[in-house]
Design a protein around this motif. Structure first.
Motif, PDB file in Angstrom:
ATOM      1  N   ALA A 159     -53.047  -1.714 -94.074  1.00  0.00           N
ATOM      2  CA  ALA A 159     -52.461  -1.632 -92.409  1.00  0.00           C
ATOM      3  C   ALA A 159     -52.582  -3.020 -92.091  1.00  0.00           C
ATOM      4  O   ALA A 159     -51.472  -3.531 -91.545  1.00  0.00           O
ATOM      5  N   ASP A 160     -53.287  -3.753 -92.596  1.00  0.00           N
ATOM      6  CA  ASP A 160     -53.429  -5.340 -92.333  1.00  0.00           C
ATOM      7  C   ASP A 160     -52.569  -6.204 -93.312  1.00  0.00           C
ATOM      8  O   ASP A 160     -52.621  -7.334 -92.976  1.00  0.00           O
ATOM      9  N   ARG A 161     -51.769  -5.746 -94.043  1.00  0.00           N
ATOM     10  CA  ARG A 161     -51.106  -6.575 -95.220  1.00  0.00           C
ATOM     11  C   ARG A 161     -51.886  -7.247 -95.814  1.00  0.00           C
ATOM     12  O   ARG A 161     -51.433  -8.629 -96.043  1.00  0.00           O
ATOM     13  N   ALA A 162     -53.168  -6.963 -96.347  1.00  0.00           N
ATOM     14  CA  ALA A 162     -53.932  -8.018 -96.604  1.00  0.00           C
ATOM     15  C   ALA A 162     -53.930  -8.289 -98.213  1.00  0.00           C
ATOM     16  O   ALA A 162     -53.306  -7.638 -99.040  1.00  0.00           O
ATOM     17  N   THR A 163     -54.400  -9.482 -98.640  1.00  0.00           N
ATOM     18  CA  THR A 163     -54.140 -10.031-100.071  1.00  0.00           C
ATOM     19  C   THR A 163     -55.507 -10.328-100.439  1.00  0.00           C
ATOM     20  O   THR A 163     -56.439 -11.074 -99.745  1.00  0.00           O
ATOM     21  N   GLY A 164     -55.859  -9.728-101.665  1.00  0.00           N
ATOM     22  CA  GLY A 164     -57.278 -10.191-102.441  1.00  0.00           C
ATOM     23  C   GLY A 164     -57.691  -9.099-103.147  1.00  0.00           C
ATOM     24  O   GLY A 164     -56.722  -8.019-103.627  1.00  0.00           O
ATOM     25  N   ALA A 165     -58.856  -8.907-103.450  1.00  0.00           N
ATOM     26  CA  ALA A 165     -59.595  -7.781-104.435  1.00  0.00           C
ATOM     27  C   ALA A 165     -60.472  -7.068-103.722  1.00  0.00           C
ATOM     28  O   ALA A 165     -61.543  -7.596-103.107  1.00  0.00           O
ATOM     29  N   LEU A 166     -60.468  -5.626-103.609  1.00  0.00           N
ATOM     30  CA  LEU A 166     -61.482  -4.678-103.276  1.00  0.00           C
ATOM     31  C   LEU A 166     -62.345  -3.980-104.510  1.00  0.00           C
ATOM     32  O   LEU A 166     -61.687  -3.572-105.356  1.00  0.00           O
ATOM     33  N   THR A 197     -61.829  -2.189-109.482  1.00  0.00           N
ATOM     34  CA  THR A 197     -61.427  -3.231-108.514  1.00  0.00           C
ATOM     35  C   THR A 197     -59.648  -3.122-108.310  1.00  0.00           C
ATOM     36  O   THR A 197     -59.118  -3.120-109.100  1.00  0.00           O
ATOM     37  N   PHE A 198     -59.396  -2.930-107.069  1.00  0.00           N
ATOM     38  CA  PHE A 198     -58.066  -2.926-106.657  1.00  0.00           C
ATOM     39  C   PHE A 198     -57.596  -4.324-106.134  1.00  0.00           C
ATOM     40  O   PHE A 198     -58.244  -5.213-105.224  1.00  0.00           O
ATOM     41  N   PHE A 199     -56.509  -4.875-106.757  1.00  0.00           N
ATOM     42  CA  PHE A 199     -55.909  -6.196-106.130  1.00  0.00           C
ATOM     43  C   PHE A 199     -54.778  -5.753-105.424  1.00  0.00           C
ATOM     44  O   PHE A 199     -53.816  -5.038-105.899  1.00  0.00           O
ATOM     45  N   LEU A 200     -54.868  -6.589-104.358  1.00  0.00           N
ATOM     46  CA  LEU A 200     -53.711  -6.217-103.229  1.00  0.00           C
ATOM     47  C   LEU A 200     -52.925  -7.548-103.017  1.00  0.00           C
ATOM     48  O   LEU A 200     -53.367  -8.700-102.922  1.00  0.00           O
ATOM     49  N   SER A 201     -51.685  -7.615-102.725  1.00  0.00           N
ATOM     50  CA  SER A 201     -50.882  -8.300-102.215  1.00  0.00           C
ATOM     51  C   SER A 201     -50.108  -7.975-101.066  1.00  0.00           C
ATOM     52  O   SER A 201     -49.131  -6.877-101.122  1.00  0.00           O
ATOM     53  N   ALA A 202     -50.128  -8.471 -99.877  1.00  0.00           N
ATOM     54  CA  ALA A 202     -49.291  -8.012 -98.507  1.00  0.00           C
ATOM     55  C   ALA A 202     -49.664  -6.586 -98.524  1.00  0.00           C
ATOM     56  O   ALA A 202     -48.670  -6.047 -97.899  1.00  0.00           O
TER      57      ALA A 202
END
Length: 257
Positions: free
Chosen positions: A19-26, A32-37
Motif C-alpha cells: 500500500a505504501d509502494r515501499a522499496t526494500g527487504a522484508l 526475505t521478500f524484496f520489494l520495489s514500489a
C-alpha cells in the motif's frame, strides 16, 4: 517505513508495504521478500533452493558462467541482466526460472510464525530487476499451493522435516520423477535438501513427496527443521491484476517442467 511500523506477521506487513509502494527487504526467520514500489521482485528462503542452485545444478547455466556473472555484476545488483547480455541465458528462460524460484520461496516465507519481520528500506537483491509481482498475486499463489498440497496429503510437516521411507512398503511402478525423489529420502534430508540435490524446484518436489506419503511410502521424522507454512486466511473476491493471465500461463509452464 521502518520495522517499528510493521505488522506482527509477514502477510500483514507485506500488505502495508504494498500500500505504501515501499522499496526494500522484508525479512523473517523463514525468508526475505524484496520489494520495489510495492511489488515483489524476489524472494529468498532457506527452505527453497535459490536461483543459482537451480540454474547451475540443472545445467542451464554452467557453474563458471554463473560465478563470473556474480563477480562482474553482483555489486551492481544486475546479475540477471549480465546473464542475458553475455548470452548465457535467454531473457524468457530467466523470467521463467526467476518466477518459479520466487513463488517457491514465498510459499515458505509467508509461513513465518516467530519473531516479527524486519524491513530494510532501499535494500535490493543482487539478481537485479527481472519481473515485479503484485503482493496479492504472490499471496494467492501461495494459498493455491497450500490448498493443493493439502488435498494430496494433509500433513504439512513433510514440507520442513527430515523425511524417511516407510519400512517394507512396496513401491510398485512409480513415475520417473517420483522414483528419483524417493531415492533421495534417507531420514536426514528435508524436502528443500532433496530439491537442491536434484536441482529441482521445491514446489513440484513437495507435490511428489506428498503423493509418496499418500501412497504410504514416505513419512516425516520427528526432527523437524521448523514450523510448517502457516495457513493463510481466506481471501474474499480478489481483484485480478493486469498480469494475472500471464502469470497463470507461466505457472502452468513451470509445473509442467
Amino acid at each position: 517505513m521502518t520495522s517499528t511500523h510493521l505488522a506482527a506477521t509477514v502477510l500483514d506487513s507485506l500488505a502495508l508495504l504494498a500500500a505504501d509502494r515501499a522499496t526494500g527487504a522484508l525479512s523473517s526467520e523463514r525468508g526475505t521478500f524484496f520489494l520495489s514500489a510495492g511489488g515483489v521482485t524476489h524472494v529468498d528462503s532457506p527452505l527453497s533452493p535459490d536461483l543459482g542452485v537451480l540454474l547451475t545444478g540443472s545445467g542451464v547455466v554452467d557453474a563458471l558462467g554463473w560465478h563470473e556473472a556474480l563477480e562482474e555484476a553482483g555489486a551492481d545488483r544486475r546479475v540477471g541482466r549480465q546473464l542475458v547480455d553475455s548470452g548465457r541465458l535467454a531473457a524468457g528462460a530467466l523470467e521463467l526460472c526467476h518466477l518459479g524460484a520466487l513463488f517457491d520461496a514465498a510459499y515458505f516465507a509467508l509461513g513465518a510464525v516467530g519473531r516479527p519481520p524486519r524491513f530494510r528500506p532501499g535494500a535490493a537483491h543482487w539478481l537485479g530487476a527481472v519481473r515485479s509481482v503484485a503482493v496479492d498475486t504472490v499471496v494467492r499463489e501461495s494459498r493455491r499451493r497450500r490448498d493443493r498440497l493439502q488435498l494430496i496429503w494433509p500433513e504439512p510437516d513433510l514440507d520442513s522435516a527430515p523425511l524417511v521411507r516407510v519400512p517394507d512398503a512396496a513401491t510398485g511402478a512409480l513415475p520417473v520423477r517420483r522414483r528419483r525423489i524417493l531415492a533421495q529420502v534417507d531420514g536426514v534430508r528435508t524436502a528443500a535438501e532433496i530439491a537442491a540435490t536434484l536441482a529441482c524446484r521445491t514446489y513440484p518436489t513437495l507435490v511428489e513427496l506428498r503423493r509418496l506419503a499418500a501412497d504410504g511410502l514416505v513419512t516425516a521424522t520427528s526432527r523437524a527443521t521448523g514450523p510448517a507454512p502457516a495457513g493463510l486466511p481466506p481471501q474474499a473476491a480478489p481483484q485480478q491484476e493486469p498480469d494475472t493471465a500471464l502469470l497463470r500461463r507461466l505457472r502452468d509452464a513451470l509445473e509442467a517442467l
